[in-house]
Design a protein around this motif. Sequence first.
Motif, mmCIF file in Angstrom:
data_model
loop_
_atom_site.group_PDB
_atom_site.id
_atom_site.type_symbol
_atom_site.label_atom_id
_atom_site.label_comp_id
_atom_site.label_asym_id
_atom_site.label_seq_id
_atom_site.Cartn_x
_atom_site.Cartn_y
_atom_site.Cartn_z
ATOM 1 N N PHE A 111 0.661 -1.147 -0.073
ATOM 2 C CA PHE A 111 0.041 -0.070 -0.043
ATOM 3 C C PHE A 111 0.692 1.281 -0.188
ATOM 4 N N TYR A 112 0.506 2.075 -0.756
ATOM 5 C CA TYR A 112 1.105 3.367 -0.798
ATOM 6 C C TYR A 112 0.181 4.560 -0.705
ATOM 7 N N ALA A 113 0.392 5.637 -0.132
ATOM 8 C CA ALA A 113 -0.214 6.935 -0.330
ATOM 9 C C ALA A 113 0.717 8.238 -0.257
ATOM 10 N N GLY A 114 0.585 8.933 -1.134
ATOM 11 C CA GLY A 114 1.611 9.969 -1.300
ATOM 12 C C GLY A 114 1.032 11.268 -1.545
ATOM 13 N N VAL A 115 1.103 12.419 -0.987
ATOM 14 C CA VAL A 115 0.790 13.900 -0.967
ATOM 15 C C VAL A 115 1.888 14.663 -1.505
ATOM 16 N N PRO A 116 1.795 15.347 -2.674
ATOM 17 C CA PRO A 116 3.173 16.180 -3.001
ATOM 18 C C PRO A 116 3.351 17.183 -2.020
ATOM 19 N N ILE A 117 4.832 17.353 -1.888
ATOM 20 C CA ILE A 117 5.256 18.668 -1.281
ATOM 21 C C ILE A 117 5.568 19.604 -2.078
ATOM 22 N N THR A 119 6.773 23.830 -3.518
ATOM 23 C CA THR A 119 7.565 24.915 -3.145
ATOM 24 C C THR A 119 6.650 26.141 -3.249
ATOM 25 N N SER A 120 6.975 27.298 -3.047
ATOM 26 C CA SER A 120 5.919 28.604 -3.100
ATOM 27 C C SER A 120 5.576 28.843 -4.607
ATOM 28 N N LYS A 121 6.386 28.361 -5.628
ATOM 29 C CA LYS A 121 5.985 28.430 -7.111
ATOM 30 C C LYS A 121 5.276 27.231 -7.431
ATOM 31 N N GLY A 122 4.851 26.179 -6.675
ATOM 32 C CA GLY A 122 4.061 25.009 -6.820
ATOM 33 C C GLY A 122 4.707 23.926 -7.396
ATOM 34 N N PHE A 123 6.154 23.823 -7.573
ATOM 35 C CA PHE A 123 6.839 22.775 -7.915
ATOM 36 C C PHE A 123 6.788 21.613 -6.866
ATOM 37 N N ALA A 124 6.601 20.391 -7.362
ATOM 38 C CA ALA A 124 6.562 19.237 -6.181
ATOM 39 C C ALA A 124 7.712 18.824 -6.299
ATOM 40 N N VAL A 125 8.389 19.134 -5.350
ATOM 41 C CA VAL A 125 9.952 18.440 -5.068
ATOM 42 C C VAL A 125 9.850 17.167 -4.403
ATOM 43 N N GLY A 126 8.851 16.594 -3.858
ATOM 44 C CA GLY A 126 8.755 15.393 -3.289
ATOM 45 C C GLY A 126 7.495 14.974 -2.723
ATOM 46 N N THR A 127 7.451 14.073 -1.574
ATOM 47 C CA THR A 127 6.024 13.731 -0.913
ATOM 48 C C THR A 127 6.073 13.653 0.343
ATOM 49 N N LEU A 128 4.942 13.628 0.942
ATOM 50 C CA LEU A 128 4.813 13.037 2.527
ATOM 51 C C LEU A 128 4.055 11.795 2.259
ATOM 52 N N CYS A 129 4.666 10.470 2.629
ATOM 53 C CA CYS A 129 3.813 9.339 2.028
ATOM 54 C C CYS A 129 3.686 8.474 3.341
ATOM 55 N N ALA A 130 2.836 7.435 3.238
ATOM 56 C CA ALA A 130 2.627 6.579 4.044
ATOM 57 C C ALA A 130 2.380 5.091 3.397
ATOM 58 N N ILE A 131 3.322 3.973 3.848
ATOM 59 C CA ILE A 131 3.587 2.845 3.269
ATOM 60 C C ILE A 131 3.042 1.646 4.257
ATOM 61 N N ASP A 132 2.537 0.660 3.468
ATOM 62 C CA ASP A 132 2.197 -0.366 4.527
ATOM 63 C C ASP A 132 2.457 -1.768 3.765
ATOM 64 N N GLU A 133 2.684 -2.825 4.327
ATOM 65 C CA GLU A 133 3.178 -4.252 3.813
ATOM 66 C C GLU A 133 2.066 -4.916 3.506
ATOM 67 N N ARG A 134 0.826 -4.448 3.782
ATOM 68 C CA ARG A 134 -0.477 -5.086 3.282
ATOM 69 C C ARG A 134 -1.328 -4.310 2.589
ATOM 70 N N PRO A 135 -2.172 -4.592 1.497
ATOM 71 C CA PRO A 135 -3.174 -3.785 1.034
ATOM 72 C C PRO A 135 -4.014 -3.381 2.016
ATOM 73 N N ARG A 136 -4.689 -2.000 1.762
ATOM 74 C CA ARG A 136 -5.515 -1.401 2.455
ATOM 75 C C ARG A 136 -6.046 0.013 1.743
ATOM 76 N N GLU A 137 -7.077 0.509 2.566
ATOM 77 C CA GLU A 137 -7.834 1.936 2.010
ATOM 78 C C GLU A 137 -7.670 2.608 2.991
ATOM 79 N N LEU A 138 -7.729 4.158 2.764
ATOM 80 C CA LEU A 138 -7.590 5.169 3.657
ATOM 81 C C LEU A 138 -9.121 5.536 3.741
ATOM 82 N N THR A 139 -9.801 6.004 5.005
ATOM 83 C CA THR A 139 -10.673 6.393 5.269
ATOM 84 C C THR A 139 -10.689 8.063 4.654
ATOM 85 N N GLN A 140 -11.688 8.607 4.441
ATOM 86 C CA GLN A 140 -11.786 10.255 4.166
ATOM 87 C C GLN A 140 -10.950 10.923 5.098
#
Length: 466
Positions: A111-117, A119-140
């Motif tokens: 499982f992977y969920a990543g939200v872009p990080i 800059t002030s000009k809007g360039f996505a330089v990376g992510t904050l992400c959550a990773i699991d060793e099992r399949p899953r869904e995130l709640t809202q």
Amino acid sequence: MKAPIPPYEKERLQALHELDILDTPAEASLDRITRLVARVLNVPIALVSLVDEDRQWFKSRTGLETSETPREMAFCAHAILQTTPLVVPDAEQDERFSDNPLVTGAPHFRFYAGVPIRTSKGFAVGTLCAIDERPRELTQEEMDILRDLADVVSREVQLRENLMLARMQRNRSDALFRASEAGYRSMFELASVGIALVAPDGGWLSVNTALCDILGYTPDELKILTFQDITHPEDLNTDMELLRQLIANEIDRYQMEKRYVRKDGSAVWVNLSVTKKLSEEGDLEYFISIIQNIQARKELEQEARHDALTGLYNRRALDAMLPIAQARADRSMLQMALMFIDLDGFKGINDTYGHDAGDDLLRTISARLQSSIRRTDSLVRLAGDEFIVVLEGIVPGVDEAREVAKKLLAAVAEPIIIKGEVIRTNASVGFSLYEPGSGKAPDELMREADRWMYKAKHMGKGRVMP
């Protein structure tokens, strides 16, 4: 599958390198964020990943030993292409990642969920992400939390960006730059919602600035209290029952609207979300609470449900409360009465003394009626000079309802002095009864009470029917 190169890659990489953040030591503020992501979302791995030209490098990592991977293996290289979060419920079932070495071999991402990080000009330089060793869904709710925390990381990046730009443009001294950099606030301080770690006995282990602002306490003051100490008494039982279910594994989280009692004694409405952190042995370590101030919304709801002149409940509130009162009667098997009160001769008072005097009269009558009923009963100004009383938990038959109605008539009949004039008025009352389990509709109760009220008025006013 290797992620495509974005069309603005040159500018994106330039923005990343100008941050001067790659291959720098860990920072406590970011490490706290990845730890919080892992705890709140219950995932083994949480990362602040920066996507460089040929690699992804982890500025902060929880649950992963390696500090970087080739870019061609990076889930985050896909995430930075999107304007919305990238969520991969099961990497083995996703053709983009099913043959990825991070999926087919250690550490076996599923499982992977990543939200872009950004800059002030809007360039996505990376992510904050959550990773699991099992399949899953995130709640809202979980997705919203990940977005909020990614926004905090973006603000950290943008603060660094501004500091770097200031240093380059103004040639600030190293000492000033280090002082500014040291002024980074922690994630707790930056978060716009209250966040707390709470001990199993209810004690506050760690609280952020936003929560202190909501409650009016300092962190040191909160740490000698429990959440039970400052929960509004009317909300405590519900909170404790949900907490019991959480501890007993009957639920894995809960959310409720409740009131805290602030340090100054005032009540503040919050939306509370609670999860728990267990040890490797399965023992409860602490609770994680996300607390959002909803006082403004509650005040708007309060205004929408109350009459502006008298402060009583209005018709909208009655429409909401009546089915709930009937449901309580069904559960308790106790009878309920609905009383329709209409003032006699109110139009003549308005015509004789003026509308201001009429308004004063309505306010006085409202206060008298309110003081004549129990706290468990409800008083509503329906319209003009019409009032409704919902009388709950009465003995079977009409006698108790009739006695209460007579008490209300006596309160209305007391002389009222307004602007030096003694004004006397009266009222006619009709009531209907709700028998537990009868299924009588709310509008049927209203119509029946209305009919009895008009019979009382036609029989000479100042009366109660039936």
